[in-house]
Enzyme design. Structure first.
Site, PDB file in Angstrom:
ATOM      1  N   HIS A   1       0.818  -1.210   0.000  1.00  0.00           N
ATOM      2  CA  HIS A   1       0.000   0.000   0.000  1.00  0.00           C
ATOM      3  C   HIS A   1       0.852   1.261   0.000  1.00  0.00           C
ATOM      4  O   HIS A   1       2.044   1.244   0.272  1.00  0.00           O
ATOM      5  CB  HIS A   1      -0.923   0.025   1.226  1.00  0.00           C
ATOM      6  CG  HIS A   1      -0.169   0.124   2.516  1.00  0.00           C
ATOM      7  ND1 HIS A   1       0.519  -0.936   3.045  1.00  0.00           N
ATOM      8  CD2 HIS A   1       0.032   1.161   3.358  1.00  0.00           C
ATOM      9  CE1 HIS A   1       1.103  -0.565   4.167  1.00  0.00           C
ATOM     10  NE2 HIS A   1       0.841   0.716   4.386  1.00  0.00           N
TER      11      HIS A   1
ATOM     12  N   ASP B   1       0.488   4.833   2.092  1.00  0.00           N
ATOM     13  CA  ASP B   1      -0.246   5.202   3.301  1.00  0.00           C
ATOM     14  C   ASP B   1      -1.395   6.172   3.022  1.00  0.00           C
ATOM     15  O   ASP B   1      -1.202   7.208   2.379  1.00  0.00           O
ATOM     16  CB  ASP B   1       0.699   5.853   4.322  1.00  0.00           C
ATOM     17  CG  ASP B   1       1.546   4.812   5.044  1.00  0.00           C
ATOM     18  OD1 ASP B   1       1.106   3.652   5.151  1.00  0.00           O
ATOM     19  OD2 ASP B   1       2.649   5.180   5.496  1.00  0.00           O
TER      20      ASP B   1
ATOM     21  N   HIS C   1       4.768   0.219   0.257  1.00  0.00           N
ATOM     22  CA  HIS C   1       5.489  -0.594   1.222  1.00  0.00           C
ATOM     23  C   HIS C   1       4.605  -1.721   1.763  1.00  0.00           C
ATOM     24  O   HIS C   1       3.384  -1.720   1.556  1.00  0.00           O
ATOM     25  CB  HIS C   1       6.065   0.259   2.351  1.00  0.00           C
ATOM     26  CG  HIS C   1       5.040   1.069   3.081  1.00  0.00           C
ATOM     27  ND1 HIS C   1       4.497   2.229   2.575  1.00  0.00           N
ATOM     28  CD2 HIS C   1       4.440   0.881   4.273  1.00  0.00           C
ATOM     29  CE1 HIS C   1       3.625   2.719   3.424  1.00  0.00           C
ATOM     30  NE2 HIS C   1       3.555   1.916   4.467  1.00  0.00           N
TER      31      HIS C   1
ATOM     32  N   ARG D   1       6.262   5.905  14.584  1.00  0.00           N
ATOM     33  CA  ARG D   1       6.055   6.439  13.242  1.00  0.00           C
ATOM     34  C   ARG D   1       5.537   7.864  13.285  1.00  0.00           C
ATOM     35  O   ARG D   1       4.622   8.183  14.032  1.00  0.00           O
ATOM     36  CB  ARG D   1       5.044   5.567  12.502  1.00  0.00           C
ATOM     37  CG  ARG D   1       5.055   5.846  11.004  1.00  0.00           C
ATOM     38  CD  ARG D   1       3.942   5.114  10.325  1.00  0.00           C
ATOM     39  NE  ARG D   1       2.978   6.096   9.874  1.00  0.00           N
ATOM     40  CZ  ARG D   1       1.984   5.813   9.062  1.00  0.00           C
ATOM     41  NH1 ARG D   1       1.806   4.580   8.633  1.00  0.00           N
ATOM     42  NH2 ARG D   1       1.154   6.754   8.691  1.00  0.00           N
TER      43      ARG D   1
END
Ligand code: FE2
Length: 285
Positions: free
Chosen positions: A92, A94, A250, A265
């Site tokens: 995907h 993000d 990723h 993150r």
């Protein structure tokens, strides 16, 4: 890191990087799409400060952020959490269902398994460039519908087991809707064209029936992630990775049951994706 994308960087202290050093880091970022920077010792505050050098931070819908650091998502799987779905465990880009999807993310490894828990990346410029001229001509003007509801096309059912550390919030209006994005995205900095569809959030192609759209999207999803377009990032604690969400996809590999993995993150805000037609219009103006 591989022929397709990714750069390993050693000997840099991200907490004390000067302007010239940051400019060099930015250049490397646009050239390699994914930077893997080793041996950092960042406090959460330093992680956020570094993120803000790339651009304003953005908060992601659906996912709960840390109470004490509102710009950070703790991506955690505990050692006793087995056979669960983890965060990002399919190819995907993000939050592509947002009107302005994130520009990129900075993922910092606080605690990693002795093996496993790698992250794969795919170069979507290469995926586009490898298509035939006929396919490019067909895709260039097209748009696709992206949706975050109820967390991706395949959905998060009520009985799907996810890590207890990941709070998924439901019924978020900014995510529970459909949004149109160009299938071929023109990168605002490099000017290169990248394929911009992904298997989690891209539902169908605008102006086509579901039946017409599905085989084309399936082809593109598989085409984009062939090994020649990918790299594999193997984490050590203290590593920081940053990726360009506009031209790279990723995949977080969930192969470390029985071991604890904790990542922090942050997310850099992005812009509305520009397509080939927008680029022509901008050029003509
Ligand atoms: Fe992700």
């Amino acid at each position: 890191m591989a022929g397709a994308l990714g750069a390993d960087i050693d000997g840099v202290d991200l907490a004390s990087l000067d302007e010239a050093g940051f400019a060099e880091l930015s250049r490397a970022f646009f050239e390699h799409l994914v930077l893997h920077i080793h041996d950092q010792r960042l406090t959460p505050e330093q992680h956020v400060a570094l993120t803000k050098r790339f651009g304003p931070t953005s908060r992601s819908p659906y996912i709960k952020h840390m109470e004490e650091h509102s710009d950070i998502i703790a991506v955690l799987k505990e050692a006793d959490e087995a056979k669960i779905s983890t965060f990002g465990n399919a190819w995907h880009s993000d939050f592509s269902f947002l009107e302005e999807p994130p520009m990129g993310s900075l993922l910092y490894a606080r605690e990693v398994p002795s093996h496993g828990g790698d992250t794969l990346f795919a170069n979507m410029y290469l995926a586009y460039e490898a298509l035939s001229e006929g396919m490019k001509r067909m895709l260039d003007p097209l748009k696709a519908i992206h949706t975050g509801k109820p967390y991706g096309v395949n959905g998060v059912g009520p009985d799907l087991k996810v890590s207890r550390s990941i709070g998924i919030e439901r019924n978020r209006p900014e995510a529970d809707r459909e949004i149109l994005h160009p299938i071929v995205r023109v990168h605002p900095v490099t000017g290169r064209r990248a394929l911009f569809v992904n298997s989690i959030y891209t539902a169908r192609i605008e102006g086509m029936t579901e039946a017409e759209s599905r085989p084309i999207l399936r082809f593109l999803f598989a085409h984009a992630v062939q090994p020649e377009f990918t790299c594999r990032l193997r984490w050590r604690s203290g590593d920081l990775a940053i990726w360009d969400n506009r031209c790279a996809m990723h995949y977080a590999v969930n192969d470390y049951d029985g071991q604890r993995r904790l990542m922090h993150r942050t997310t850099v805000a992005g812009e509305r994706p520009m397509g080939v037609a927008d680029e022509r219009a901008a050029g003509a103006a």
